[in-house]
Design an enzyme around this catalytic site. Structure first.
Site, PDB file in Angstrom:
ATOM      1  N   TYR A  89       7.920  -1.043  -2.160  1.00  0.00           N
ATOM      2  CA  TYR A  89       7.606  -1.780  -3.371  1.00  0.00           C
ATOM      3  C   TYR A  89       8.318  -1.070  -4.528  1.00  0.00           C
ATOM      4  O   TYR A  89       8.505   0.152  -4.484  1.00  0.00           O
ATOM      5  CB  TYR A  89       6.120  -1.691  -3.707  1.00  0.00           C
ATOM      6  CG  TYR A  89       5.137  -2.567  -2.965  1.00  0.00           C
ATOM      7  CD1 TYR A  89       5.457  -3.836  -2.501  1.00  0.00           C
ATOM      8  CD2 TYR A  89       3.834  -2.113  -2.779  1.00  0.00           C
ATOM      9  CE1 TYR A  89       4.499  -4.617  -1.870  1.00  0.00           C
ATOM     10  CE2 TYR A  89       2.874  -2.903  -2.155  1.00  0.00           C
ATOM     11  CZ  TYR A  89       3.214  -4.147  -1.696  1.00  0.00           C
ATOM     12  OH  TYR A  89       2.256  -4.920  -1.090  1.00  0.00           O
ATOM     13  N   ASN A 133       0.682  -5.640  -6.050  1.00  0.00           N
ATOM     14  CA  ASN A 133      -0.656  -5.194  -5.616  1.00  0.00           C
ATOM     15  C   ASN A 133      -0.576  -3.700  -5.286  1.00  0.00           C
ATOM     16  O   ASN A 133      -0.316  -2.902  -6.161  1.00  0.00           O
ATOM     17  CB  ASN A 133      -1.170  -6.031  -4.442  1.00  0.00           C
ATOM     18  CG  ASN A 133      -2.686  -6.186  -4.468  1.00  0.00           C
ATOM     19  OD1 ASN A 133      -3.199  -6.770  -5.406  1.00  0.00           O
ATOM     20  ND2 ASN A 133      -3.386  -5.674  -3.480  1.00  0.00           N
ATOM     21  N   GLU A 135      -2.667  -1.381  -4.658  1.00  0.00           N
ATOM     22  CA  GLU A 135      -3.648  -0.454  -5.242  1.00  0.00           C
ATOM     23  C   GLU A 135      -3.053   0.313  -6.418  1.00  0.00           C
ATOM     24  O   GLU A 135      -3.442   1.443  -6.715  1.00  0.00           O
ATOM     25  CB  GLU A 135      -4.189   0.533  -4.182  1.00  0.00           C
ATOM     26  CG  GLU A 135      -5.070  -0.076  -3.143  1.00  0.00           C
ATOM     27  CD  GLU A 135      -4.329  -0.941  -2.143  1.00  0.00           C
ATOM     28  OE1 GLU A 135      -4.556  -2.161  -2.171  1.00  0.00           O
ATOM     29  OE2 GLU A 135      -3.539  -0.424  -1.353  1.00  0.00           O
ATOM     30  N   ASN A 192       4.396 -10.950  -3.877  1.00  0.00           N
ATOM     31  CA  ASN A 192       3.659 -10.380  -2.759  1.00  0.00           C
ATOM     32  C   ASN A 192       2.336 -11.113  -2.630  1.00  0.00           C
ATOM     33  O   ASN A 192       1.641 -11.306  -3.618  1.00  0.00           O
ATOM     34  CB  ASN A 192       3.376  -8.892  -2.996  1.00  0.00           C
ATOM     35  CG  ASN A 192       2.715  -8.256  -1.794  1.00  0.00           C
ATOM     36  OD1 ASN A 192       3.205  -8.397  -0.672  1.00  0.00           O
ATOM     37  ND2 ASN A 192       1.593  -7.585  -1.998  1.00  0.00           N
ATOM     38  N   GLU A 193       2.026 -11.499  -1.404  1.00  0.00           N
ATOM     39  CA  GLU A 193       0.771 -12.216  -1.156  1.00  0.00           C
ATOM     40  C   GLU A 193       0.554 -13.325  -2.191  1.00  0.00           C
ATOM     41  O   GLU A 193      -0.486 -13.364  -2.847  1.00  0.00           O
ATOM     42  CB  GLU A 193      -0.412 -11.249  -1.176  1.00  0.00           C
ATOM     43  CG  GLU A 193      -0.411 -10.300  -0.007  1.00  0.00           C
ATOM     44  CD  GLU A 193      -1.749  -9.588   0.187  1.00  0.00           C
ATOM     45  OE1 GLU A 193      -2.143  -9.418   1.342  1.00  0.00           O
ATOM     46  OE2 GLU A 193      -2.387  -9.213  -0.799  1.00  0.00           O
ATOM     47  N   GLU A 288       3.349  -6.903   6.386  1.00  0.00           N
ATOM     48  CA  GLU A 288       2.478  -5.737   6.206  1.00  0.00           C
ATOM     49  C   GLU A 288       1.463  -5.770   7.322  1.00  0.00           C
ATOM     50  O   GLU A 288       0.773  -6.786   7.499  1.00  0.00           O
ATOM     51  CB  GLU A 288       1.715  -5.797   4.875  1.00  0.00           C
ATOM     52  CG  GLU A 288       2.516  -5.417   3.673  1.00  0.00           C
ATOM     53  CD  GLU A 288       1.706  -5.560   2.379  1.00  0.00           C
ATOM     54  OE1 GLU A 288       0.461  -5.598   2.430  1.00  0.00           O
ATOM     55  OE2 GLU A 288       2.344  -5.639   1.318  1.00  0.00           O
ATOM     56  N   TYR A 354      -3.935   7.273   2.416  1.00  0.00           N
ATOM     57  CA  TYR A 354      -4.069   6.042   3.196  1.00  0.00           C
ATOM     58  C   TYR A 354      -4.445   6.301   4.663  1.00  0.00           C
ATOM     59  O   TYR A 354      -4.492   5.405   5.469  1.00  0.00           O
ATOM     60  CB  TYR A 354      -2.773   5.228   3.115  1.00  0.00           C
ATOM     61  CG  TYR A 354      -2.996   3.731   3.110  1.00  0.00           C
ATOM     62  CD1 TYR A 354      -3.438   3.085   1.959  1.00  0.00           C
ATOM     63  CD2 TYR A 354      -2.789   2.971   4.248  1.00  0.00           C
ATOM     64  CE1 TYR A 354      -3.667   1.725   1.947  1.00  0.00           C
ATOM     65  CE2 TYR A 354      -3.013   1.599   4.254  1.00  0.00           C
ATOM     66  CZ  TYR A 354      -3.452   0.981   3.105  1.00  0.00           C
ATOM     67  OH  TYR A 354      -3.671  -0.374   3.088  1.00  0.00           O
TER      68      TYR A 354
HETATM   69  C1  GAL Z   1      -2.431  -6.085   1.047  1.00  0.00           C
HETATM   70  C2  GAL Z   1      -1.475  -6.031  -0.131  1.00  0.00           C
HETATM   71  C3  GAL Z   1      -1.004  -4.606  -0.373  1.00  0.00           C
HETATM   72  C4  GAL Z   1      -2.180  -3.667  -0.352  1.00  0.00           C
HETATM   73  C5  GAL Z   1      -2.977  -3.846   0.912  1.00  0.00           C
HETATM   74  C6  GAL Z   1      -4.177  -2.959   1.027  1.00  0.00           C
HETATM   75  O1  GAL Z   1      -3.126  -7.254   1.084  1.00  0.00           O
HETATM   76  O2  GAL Z   1      -0.348  -6.819   0.094  1.00  0.00           O
HETATM   77  O3  GAL Z   1      -0.315  -4.532  -1.572  1.00  0.00           O
HETATM   78  O4  GAL Z   1      -2.978  -3.932  -1.454  1.00  0.00           O
HETATM   79  O5  GAL Z   1      -3.446  -5.139   0.993  1.00  0.00           O
HETATM   80  O6  GAL Z   1      -3.821  -1.645   1.015  1.00  0.00           O
END
Ligand code: GAL
Length: 985
Positions: A89, A133, A135, A192-193, A288, A354
């Site tokens: 990203y 997104n 986080e 994204n999403e 993802e 993570y």
């Molecule tokens: C996904 C999103 C990511 C991140 C992930 C959770 O849905 O595309 O950017 O937020 O969830 O870590």
């Protein structure tokens, strides 16, 4: 972070996705046949430079690692997994902190990352947003966006004008580095999403904004991006199908750190059908896929989350998506990194570890090695790329609860892959059964020899192959899993594994009678049966058994943990010299020139090397030193290497010489705030309109991160005895309030609340007296903006309402400050988010080189005796030798439950925010390059006490997390010294 509303939406969507829709229309094929320069695709997979490839990728965020040299370290680790791609990203808010002024310099320059990817031999998927997104603060959207009227993430003209310069700017950088221009980038993702949509009134809107999508693709085109585009739909909902290749994401294990494994949902089986329903002509692409999980304030900590998201998760859920013939798989995250400098959204804290395969401190977790086994297998199994799932068998009643999917190679028409897994992986059941498989010689029930069973422990899945060519060797079937195979000087070496003590079977089609010669391990563990057309061996898996089947086949049958030690290097990054190396902790690079095979990598203990390579390699080096080896009984070379990790002295931060000043001069009677920004707006672009006489939203005045201070100047009517306010700062925020120099109280915060209604008793104000109410508030980051069309990232930080009891004073003015300069921030090298609004930071005292000799000596272990803010500085030196990687962290020991907050600055870089009473993070990794490993370092701490009784650190230590020999050489990130800040206050 996935917001609650998103989860609700996902639940509805999951239902919908089970029934594949048949709407293949809308796929934009940019050139006939999907041809796109050197990256193309068909319904099965991508092709790069004409070669059909599995894209196995790991997500890394360059912005979460401000040490350019360390990218190569992480990327070499990704490459060594057997992956061929990384996905990134780009965070818009960081690089355009001030509207119209792009910062692609120093640590924000993407070029070193792309160069490192190329050097490591990886392709890149570039995902610049505008929305990401992740986080992250604002989900990538810039703070100044708070002053852009109307909806974001749709075709609102104000928003379009906001994002276009950014996409143009980042797009050109991407275009320059795309594969057609000699760079590593093969795929680009707009947005994204883009999957859930809102109306201005907050109600859900069923329709995506196709005009926005068109504008985005037009902007990608305009910037010169010619590689294929993908989308990342939050579920298989058929959104944004105007990209070249439809993609989606999935986080199947969930995010329940409290209940490791037992909370796992059943692995989904509808991916393939769902994807074919939406996009039958493009590869099944999971852009993802869960590689760990996030954690929030007051959460469990990543070590606990890792119990839920460790190697078992990879065995269960990754193998499950192979059953859906997934041919682009991006693991989110493979390396998380750090939310340094206030880069998190309020749903997370400093660590973005993570629970990923590569930990925040860049050390490797067991999950890493599990992924390596799987990725290497797929990379030597080209038929997987043209396979599609056929029959799904279930054995729910035979004492085992097993799901088996048969993948059939539709193009080669020969091979099958059986993905065998626990239907209920959250339960603890060890299963032993027989499997019926289809082969070229008909149906077989395996294992065949003796009374053996096929064993599948709980939280495990296995891949069984039939009619599998390992070079010239035709494997009729194998219940042992294949990690890799190579044909080396005419001999096929096949590496097979299972769990210790399990028995596994491999059957080879061969018409010649072959001698089964156990060259290593116990021959008693091997039984076999030769027929006129097959040789079937059964092996009870013990540490390592090496079996020669004549001169041209060598089998390694190893247990899983031993399999972790094997590496399949991409020699000279050309993939044409077959080599397998048994080594240690990490094999980074392998170069072959002359007759020397030069290996580089890391070790952390005595390491046994085995080099399985062509005979033309006659000498071997490890990190430049000659590796002495002996010939094994099967023609490979074996040697031993003793790791050297010298002892080093590091300072005891509890005992270094700490200097201190008060960092809350604002509550003294003589304080002059005339240089502060006057809060004089009466209009806000925000949807939430406040009741205050002037707007008291920090972002409206250009302050988007770190602590914010407010000062309200009033003249008393007489008798004011209560101050009420509604204030917002994001989850786990806190604030303290003073009336002139009198402390009124604090809201100490809790994990969830992001706003607070407070009421503070005033010592009744005398008529005509002047009062300044000073409010110090924490800012936990801008909110994300998950829904297209919503404006959640504009959620205000500041006051939406206040009132008085007893009487109402006359307002003279409100003043505010955050970081010095706001969007015209002071420190170009460290970026706009790095600094907060505390006095000492506004002044630049967190920076190295400031002369604190006139400050008073005091340790943060002594701390404050009441509420307020202290600021501490200390310097220390490090002298860590070259050739080792000793990742370090600053540890605060056990939490005490007292209400205090600490921000840590290392050489001027904000590398941690510690909230003692909320947690969970107590240990803050600081990478080499931020820490100067060879010379002086400056550490600065703000200590904000929210208690009458004061606050002090229990302990503070610099710790070495792990001692590894190897690593890479690291240049320190630029850390400009303190310079007097004109106009600072
Ligand atoms: C996904 C999103 C990511 C991140 C992930 C959770 O849905 O595309 O950017 O937020 O969830 O870590």
């Amino acid at each position: 972070m996935v917001s609650f509303s998103k989860i609700a939406l996902l639940a509805v969507a999951a239902q919908a996705a089970i029934i594949p829709t048949d709407s293949p229309a809308g796929l934009r094929i940019r050139q006939a046949g999907g041809s796109q320069g050197t990256v193309t695709w068909d319904k099965y997979s991508f092709y790069v430079n004409g070669e059909r490839v599995m894209i196995y990728s790991g997500e890394v965020h360059p912005f979460r690692n401000p040490v350019q040299d360390l990218h190569l370290d992480v990327l070499q680790k990704v490459k060594a997994l057997g992956f061929n791609t990384v996905s990134i990203y780009v965070h818009w808010g960081i690089v355009e902190y001030e509207r119209g002024k792009f910062n692609w310099d120093g640590v924000f320059d993407l070029q070193p990352f792309f160069d490192a990817a190329k050097a490591a031999g990886l392709w890149v998927i570039a995902r610049p947003g505008p929305y990401i997104n992740g986080e992250s603060a604002g989900g990538g959207l810039p703070g100044w966006g708070s002053r852009v009227e109307g909806q974001w993430r749709n075709s609102n003209a104000n928003y379009t004008a906001a994002w276009q310069p950014y996409i143009n700017s980042v797009g050109k950088i991407i275009a320059k580095n795309q594969i057609t221009n000699g760079g590593p980038i093969i795929i680009a993702q707009p947005e994204n999403e883009y999957s859930g949509f809102m109306n201005p009134d907050g109600s859900l809107n069923p329709d995506e904004d196709k005009e926005y999508e068109r504008l985005l693709l037009e902007a990608f085109d305009g910037a010169g991006i010619t590689i294929p585009t993908v989308c990342n739909d939050a579920w298989i909902g058929g959104h944004f199908t105007s990209v070249d290749v439809y993609g989606y994401d999935n986080y199947p294990a969930g995010f329940d750190c409290a209940n490791p494994i037992t909370s796992w949902p059943d692995p989904p089986e509808w991916f393939y059908g769902g994807q074919r329903g939406v996009a039958p002509n493009t590869p099944n692409s999971i852009v993802e896929f869960q590689g760990g999980g996030f954690d929030s304030w007051g959460g469990y900590g990543f070590e606990q989350c890792y119990k839920d998201l460790g190697p078992e998760m990879v065995r269960v859920y990754n193998k499950n998506v192979y059953a859906s013939a997934t041919h682009l798989l991006n693991v989110y995250m493979i390396y998380g990194g750090t939310n340094w400098g206030h880069l998190s959204n309020p749903g997370g804290y400093s660590s973005y570890d993570y629970g990923a395969a590569i930990a925040e401190d860049r050390t490797l977790r067991e999950k890493y090695y599990e992924l390596k086994l799987q990725a290497n297998f797929l990379m030597v199994s080209p038929a997987y790329l043209t396979s599609a799932p056929g029959e799904v068998q279930k054995f729910p009643t035979s004492g085992s609860n097993i799901t088996i999917t048969e993948l059939w190679d539709e193009v080669g028409q020969k091979q099958r892959f059986y993905i065998i897994r626990q239907t209920k992986p959250q339960e603890f059941i060890n299963s032993a059964f027989k499997v019926t498989i289809n082969t070229s010689v008909g149906q077989l029930t395996v294992p065949q020899l003796g009374n053996a069973a096929y064993v599948l422990p709980s939280q495990d899945s296995k891949i069984l192959v039939t009619d599998y060519p390992a070079g010239p060797v035709n494997i009729l079937y194998s219940t042992l899993e294949i990690m890799t195979w190579k044909v080396i000087d005419g001999r096929t070496v096949i590496l097979l594994y299972a769990n210790t003590g399990e028995s596994g079977e491999i059957s080879i089609l061969t018409s010649t009678s072959r001698k089964v010669d156990v060259r290593r391990g116990k021959s008693s563990t091997v039984t076999f049966k030769q027929t006129s057309s097959t040789l079937t061996l059964q092996v009870v898996v013990d540490h390592e058994t090496v079996i020669a089947l004549g001169d041209d086949i060598l089998l390694y049958v190893v247990d899983r943990v031993n399999a972790y030690n094997f590496w399949v290097p991409d020699v000279n990054l050309k993939q044409d010299i077959p080599v397998i190396i048994k080594g240690g902790y990490l094999l980074r690079t392998t170069k072959f020139s002359g007759n020397t095979l030069a290996l580089t990598g890391d070790t952390n203990g005595t390491t046994v090397f085995e080099v399985i390579a062509p005979k033309s390699a006659q000498a071997y080096t490890w990190n430049g030193q000659r590796l002495d080896t002996d010939l094994t009984r099967y023609g490979t070379q074996e040697g031993r290497y003793r790791t050297k990790t010298p002892r080093v002295d590091i300072p005891d931060l509890g005992r270094v010489k700490w200097k201190y000043i008060n960092s809350l001069p604002e509550v003294s009677a003589s304080y002059d705030d005339s240089k502060w920004v006057t809060a004089d707006h009466t209009y806000t672009w925000n949807k939430i309109k406040p009741t205050t006489p002037v707007i008291l939203y920090a972002s409206d005045y250009g302050f988007h991160s770190g602590n914010i201070l407010w000062r309200g100047h009033f003249t008393a009517t007489g008798g004011e005895n209560l101050f009420n306010l509604t204030i917002q700062g994001g989850n786990a925020f806190a604030y303290s309030v003073w009336d002139n120099d009198k402390y009124l109280g604090s809201f100490t915060g809790a994990p969830a609340p992001s706003a607070h209604n407070g009421s503070y008793t005033l010592t009744p104000w005398a008529k005509g007296s002047n009062h300044v109410l000073t409010i110090l508030q924490d800012h936990m980051g801008l909110e994300q903006n998950w829904f297209g069309g919503e404006e959640n990232f504009k959620s205000f930080r500041g006051l939406s309402d206040y009132s008085f009891g007893g009487a109402t004073p006359t307002l003279k003015m409100w003043k505010l400050t955050g970081n010095l300069g706001g969007e015209k921030f002071a420190d170009w090298a460290r970026g706009g988010y790095n600094e907060g609004g505390l006095y000492a930071v506004r002044k630049g005292y967190h920076l190295p080189g400031f002369d604190d000799s006139k400050w008073v000596s005091k340790s943060p272990l002594k701390g404050l005796t009441g509420p307020g803010v202290d600021f501490y500085r200390a310097t220390f030196t490090l002298n860590i030798p070259d050739g080792v990687d000793y990742p370090m962290a600053i540890d605060f020991g056990a939490r005490t439950g007292n209400s205090y907050r600490v921000e840590i600055y290392v050489n001027g870089w904000q590398f941690g925010k510690y909230v003692d009473d909320i947690g969970p993070q107590t240990s803050f990794p600081v990478p080499q390059g931020i820490l100067n490993y060879k010379g002086e370092n400056t550490i600065a701490l703000s200590l904000w006490s929210l208690e009458d009784s004061g606050a002090a650190l229990e302990s503070i230590d610099l710790v070495i997390r792990k001692q590894i020999e190897g690593g890479i050489s690291v240049t320190n990130s630029p850390a400009p010294n303190y310079m007097e800040r004109a106009n600072s206050y």
